[in-house]
Motif scaffolding. Structure first.
Motif, PDB file in Angstrom:
ATOM      1  N   TYR A  36       0.545  24.993  42.991  1.00 28.06           N
ATOM      2  CA  TYR A  36      -0.102  25.914  42.034  1.00 28.06           C
ATOM      3  C   TYR A  36       0.625  27.239  42.192  1.00 28.06           C
ATOM      4  CZ  TYR A  36      -4.223  27.990  39.641  1.00 28.06           C
ATOM      5  OH  TYR A  36      -5.088  28.616  38.759  1.00 28.06           O
ATOM      6  N   ILE A 155      -5.347  23.672  26.600  1.00 29.93           N
ATOM      7  CA  ILE A 155      -5.260  23.012  27.907  1.00 29.93           C
ATOM      8  C   ILE A 155      -5.501  21.512  27.761  1.00 29.93           C
ATOM      9  CG2 ILE A 155      -6.347  22.808  30.176  1.00 29.93           C
ATOM     10  CD1 ILE A 155      -6.861  25.849  30.023  1.00 29.93           C
ATOM     11  N   ILE A 166       2.267  21.277  34.355  1.00 31.09           N
ATOM     12  CA  ILE A 166       1.707  22.137  33.319  1.00 31.09           C
ATOM     13  C   ILE A 166       2.400  23.499  33.430  1.00 31.09           C
ATOM     14  CG2 ILE A 166      -0.361  23.308  32.464  1.00 31.09           C
ATOM     15  CD1 ILE A 166      -1.965  20.970  33.698  1.00 31.09           C
ATOM     16  N   ALA A 168       2.272  27.212  31.955  1.00 32.38           N
ATOM     17  CA  ALA A 168       1.391  28.129  31.225  1.00 32.38           C
ATOM     18  C   ALA A 168       2.049  29.503  31.150  1.00 32.38           C
ATOM     19  CB  ALA A 168       0.033  28.210  31.910  1.00 32.38           C
ATOM     20  N   MET A 184      -8.511  30.467  34.212  1.00 37.32           N
ATOM     21  CA  MET A 184      -7.875  30.281  35.509  1.00 37.32           C
ATOM     22  C   MET A 184      -8.684  29.354  36.411  1.00 37.32           C
ATOM     23  SD  MET A 184      -5.018  31.644  35.140  1.00 37.32           S
ATOM     24  CE  MET A 184      -4.461  31.254  36.796  1.00 37.32           C
ATOM     25  N   PHE A 187      -7.580  25.916  35.450  1.00 40.53           N
ATOM     26  CA  PHE A 187      -6.311  25.569  36.090  1.00 40.53           C
ATOM     27  C   PHE A 187      -6.510  25.269  37.571  1.00 40.53           C
ATOM     28  CE2 PHE A 187      -4.093  28.141  32.626  1.00 40.53           C
ATOM     29  CZ  PHE A 187      -3.586  27.019  31.993  1.00 40.53           C
ATOM     30  N   THR A 188      -7.361  26.052  38.226  1.00 38.41           N
ATOM     31  CA  THR A 188      -7.633  25.836  39.647  1.00 38.41           C
ATOM     32  C   THR A 188      -8.237  24.460  39.879  1.00 38.41           C
ATOM     33  OG1 THR A 188      -7.941  28.214  40.026  1.00 38.41           O
ATOM     34  CG2 THR A 188      -8.892  26.706  41.652  1.00 38.41           C
ATOM     35  N   ASN A 191      -5.658  21.774  39.388  1.00 32.36           N
ATOM     36  CA  ASN A 191      -4.789  21.704  40.553  1.00 32.36           C
ATOM     37  C   ASN A 191      -5.473  20.972  41.701  1.00 32.36           C
ATOM     38  OD1 ASN A 191      -3.996  23.511  43.290  1.00 32.36           O
ATOM     39  ND2 ASN A 191      -2.297  22.642  42.145  1.00 32.36           N
ATOM     40  N   VAL A 197       0.806  23.018  38.565  1.00 31.85           N
ATOM     41  CA  VAL A 197       0.598  24.075  37.577  1.00 31.85           C
ATOM     42  C   VAL A 197       1.502  25.260  37.896  1.00 31.85           C
ATOM     43  CG1 VAL A 197      -1.083  25.603  36.472  1.00 31.85           C
ATOM     44  CG2 VAL A 197      -1.827  23.367  37.338  1.00 31.85           C
ATOM     45  N   VAL A 199       2.242  29.089  36.358  1.00 29.26           N
ATOM     46  CA  VAL A 199       1.715  30.115  35.456  1.00 29.26           C
ATOM     47  C   VAL A 199       2.635  31.327  35.481  1.00 29.26           C
ATOM     48  CG1 VAL A 199      -0.227  31.649  34.959  1.00 29.26           C
ATOM     49  CG2 VAL A 199      -0.662  29.363  35.892  1.00 29.26           C
ATOM     50  N   THR A 210      -3.539  31.515  42.197  1.00 29.49           N
ATOM     51  CA  THR A 210      -2.599  30.469  42.590  1.00 29.49           C
ATOM     52  C   THR A 210      -2.408  30.455  44.105  1.00 29.49           C
ATOM     53  OG1 THR A 210      -0.588  31.844  42.407  1.00 29.49           O
ATOM     54  CG2 THR A 210      -1.427  30.834  40.374  1.00 29.49           C
TER      55      THR A 210
END
Length: 232
Positions: A36, A155, A166, A168, A184, A187-188, A191, A197, A199, A210
């Motif tokens: 991440y 997403i 991914i 972003a 976010m 995304f977390t 992950n 991921v 970003v 991240t």
């Protein structure tokens, strides 16, 4: 852990005729499956150029870039299109949803290009929209959704073909603070489920979600550090 991104001595120069702009200078970078990562830097630092290369939208560079074991510079345009559709889930600042097309249909698009049958792709698109909290909005058009909801559709679309990674690009840039943090968190959670991921962001608060922050300046990586949670 498996290497999803492997870059060695990556250089990118834009020749304007009058001058040459060295956008990337000898980049070496490895990102493993399940990481991440945030990529940060001021405008002109090289991060956007790097994202174009990572997303297989630019293969005019020197050095090597392997995505999930595939050497990108050696691929034809048709092969690159297939790689983008199958290996990469894109999330953009401006959402890039098709107007006058429902959330469900927007999520189906990558699966159409992948040749998935209609019933299967509709079922998967509906499940993905449920996953991002939009199960009651599948037939809504983009203009009927808030910014945060549009990004959740994006997403869901990014996840359509179970991509290796991914990407972003400033995914919270058009959102208010509350919606930004919600995105976010998505995304977390992705992950934590095993998604890789990456970003791109200029916001420290976003990068802090991240686990690793890579900072660019003048086309070079100036730092690459693990995130200590509670700081950035």
């Amino acid at each position: 852990m498996k290497e999803i991104i492997k870059i060695e001595n990556l250089n990118k120069t834009y020749d304007t005729g009058a001058i040459q702009v060295h956008a990337l200078r000898g980049i070496n970078l490895t990102i493993h499956e399940g990481e991440y990562v945030a990529i940060m830097g001021q405008s002109g630092s090289g991060k956007s150029t790097l994202m174009n290369i990572l997303g297989c939208m630019d293969r005019q560079f020197s050095g090597t870039y392997e995505l999930d074991g595939i050497s990108i510079a050696q691929q034809s345009e048709n092969q690159l299109s297939a790689i983008r559709n199958q290996k990469i889930g894109f999330v953009f600042q401006a959402f890039q949803l098709i107007p006058r097309t429902s959330a469900l249909k927007n999520v189906e698009i990558p699966m159409i290009y992948a040749g998935m049958k209609a019933d299967a792709r509709k079922a998967k698109a509906a499940a993905l929209l449920e996953k991002v909290g939009l199960g009651q909005r599948i037939h809504h058009m983009p203009n009927e959704l808030s910014g945060g909801q549009k990004q959740r559709v994006a997403i869901a679309r990014a996840l359509a073909n179970d991509p290796a990674i991914i990407l972003a690009d400033e995914p919270t840039g058009n959102l208010d603070t509350k919606a930004s943090y919600e995105i976010m968190e998505f995304f977390t959670n992705l992950n934590k489920e095993g998604a890789t991921v990456v970003v791109v962001t200029h916001e420290e608060e976003i990068a802090a979600y991240t686990d690793r922050i890579i900072r660019f300046q003048d086309g070079q990586i100036i730092s690459d550090k693990k995130v200590v949670k509670g700081s950035c």
